[in-house]
Design a protein around this motif. Structure first.
Motif: not given
Length: 344
Positions: A259-262, A278-291, A298-301
């Motif tokens: 979910x990171x966009x650089x 600059x950098x941005x983060x798609x939190x939903x995409x990050x959580x889905x990937x970590x899941x 470690x837990x996704x959160x």
């Protein structure tokens, strides 16, 4: 008569013998002194130093390093972190440096060795000044010996010059003291690169087999893979305050699987390729990937919190600054779509 004729010769012999004894005595004394430290007592104070200055001709401040909160920073670069490893190496070399041979103590001859007073506008050497842990210390470092190596130097305020056994010439450009680490987005995490040239249509590089390829191409290419790897261990050659210069070369957005966009917007001038990051983060995409990770991870959160903390550090570094990129990274960002089409 013969005795009177021999008397001047006897006096001359005695004078020459005295001069020889004086010269040998001076040489022995100088030899003993030469065995000492280049900067006496410096090695014991390295850990307590608070400030290092490199000053040049006209007593001009070239580089100023200050230690605070456990790290060295560069005043001439708005407090950007300095390269701790290189500073430690430089201080260690100075602490270990020894005098090899006494040279002139005549200030009129100092310029020949590059150790003249730096208040002179034509001074060739540099003065190292150290503060912290005791009385201030200063060493004027001049030229290197053309055959033996090692620097000519003298203690500031002392006319005696020495040849040292180490090259102690300091870097005079603040950029050479920078901690060059800028960002690190490994190639393994990149899934797409979206490129918007200053002229022409936008295009994308996508993961293909073990590398990257122009979107629509049948196989990966080395040039596309190299471009996708641009943000991996991304370093800087220098930086400056962002003056708002429009990005005239192209903009590349590196999208990662988590979910990171650089975004790297770049332009060129006489020094090379500058970039605004600059950098941005798609939190939903990050959580889905970590899941998707294994149960042992470690837990996704928790992983998300660590990622957000990392990106917050990057934003703080990127804010209000533009960065001069190394040539090998700059080359990746300047490629046209045709170069990806023609790549084997």
């Amino acid at each position: 008569m013969r005795a009177r004729q021999l008397l001047p010769w006897a006096v001359a012999v005695l004078v020459l013998a005295g001069l020889a004894w004086w010269a040998l005595d001076r040489q022995a004394s100088s030899g003993a002194a030469a065995a000492g430290e280049a900067l006496p007592g410096f090695a014991a104070r390295i850990e307590t130093l608070e400030r290092i200055e490199v000053r040049g001709a006209g007593d001009t401040a070239l580089v100023t390093l200050v230690r605070g909160d456990g790290r060295w920073e560069i005043l001439e670069r708005a407090g950007w972190p300095a390269n701790e490893r290189e500073i430690s190496r430089a201080l260690y070399r100075l602490g270990q440096a020894r005098r090899v041979e006494a040279k002139t103590d005549n200030p009129a001859l100092h310029a020949r060795l590059g150790v003249e007073d730096i208040s002179s506008p034509d001074a060739k050497g540099a003065e190292l000044r150290f503060t912290g842990g005791g009385e201030p210390m200063a060493l004027v470092v001049g030229s290197n010996h053309p055959m033996l190596g090692g620097s000519y130097a003298r203690l500031a305020g002392d006319p005696q010059a020495w040849l040292l056994d180490e090259d102690l010439a300091p870097a005079r450009d603040p950029a050479n003291w920078l901690d060059r680490r800028l960002a690190d987005l490994p190639l393994a995490r990149i899934q797409r690169v979206r490129v918007s040239p200053a002229a022409g249509r936008a295009f994308s590089l996508v993961r293909k087999d073990d590398g990257f390829a122009l979107d629509g191409a049948k196989r990966a290419s080395d040039v596309a893979t190299a471009t996708a790897g641009t943000p991996e261990q991304l370093a800087l050659d220098d930086f400056a305050a962002d003056d708002g210069t429009p990005a005239a070369a192209q903009t590349a957005v590196f999208e990662s699987v988590d979910g990171v966009s650089l975004t790297v917007a770049s332009w060129q001038d006489e020094r090379g390729l500058w970039a605004r990051l600059s950098v941005a983060l798609d939190r939903e995409a990050a959580l889905a990937w970590f899941a998707k990770a294994e149960e042992a991870a470690e837990p996704p959160e928790q992983r998300l919190a660590a990622l957000e903390a990392q990106l917050a550090e990057w934003r703080a570094d990127f804010s209000g600054r533009r960065f001069l990129l190394p040539p090998h990274k700059a080359a990746n960002l300047l490629r046209s779509i045709d170069e990806y089409r023609e790549a084997p």
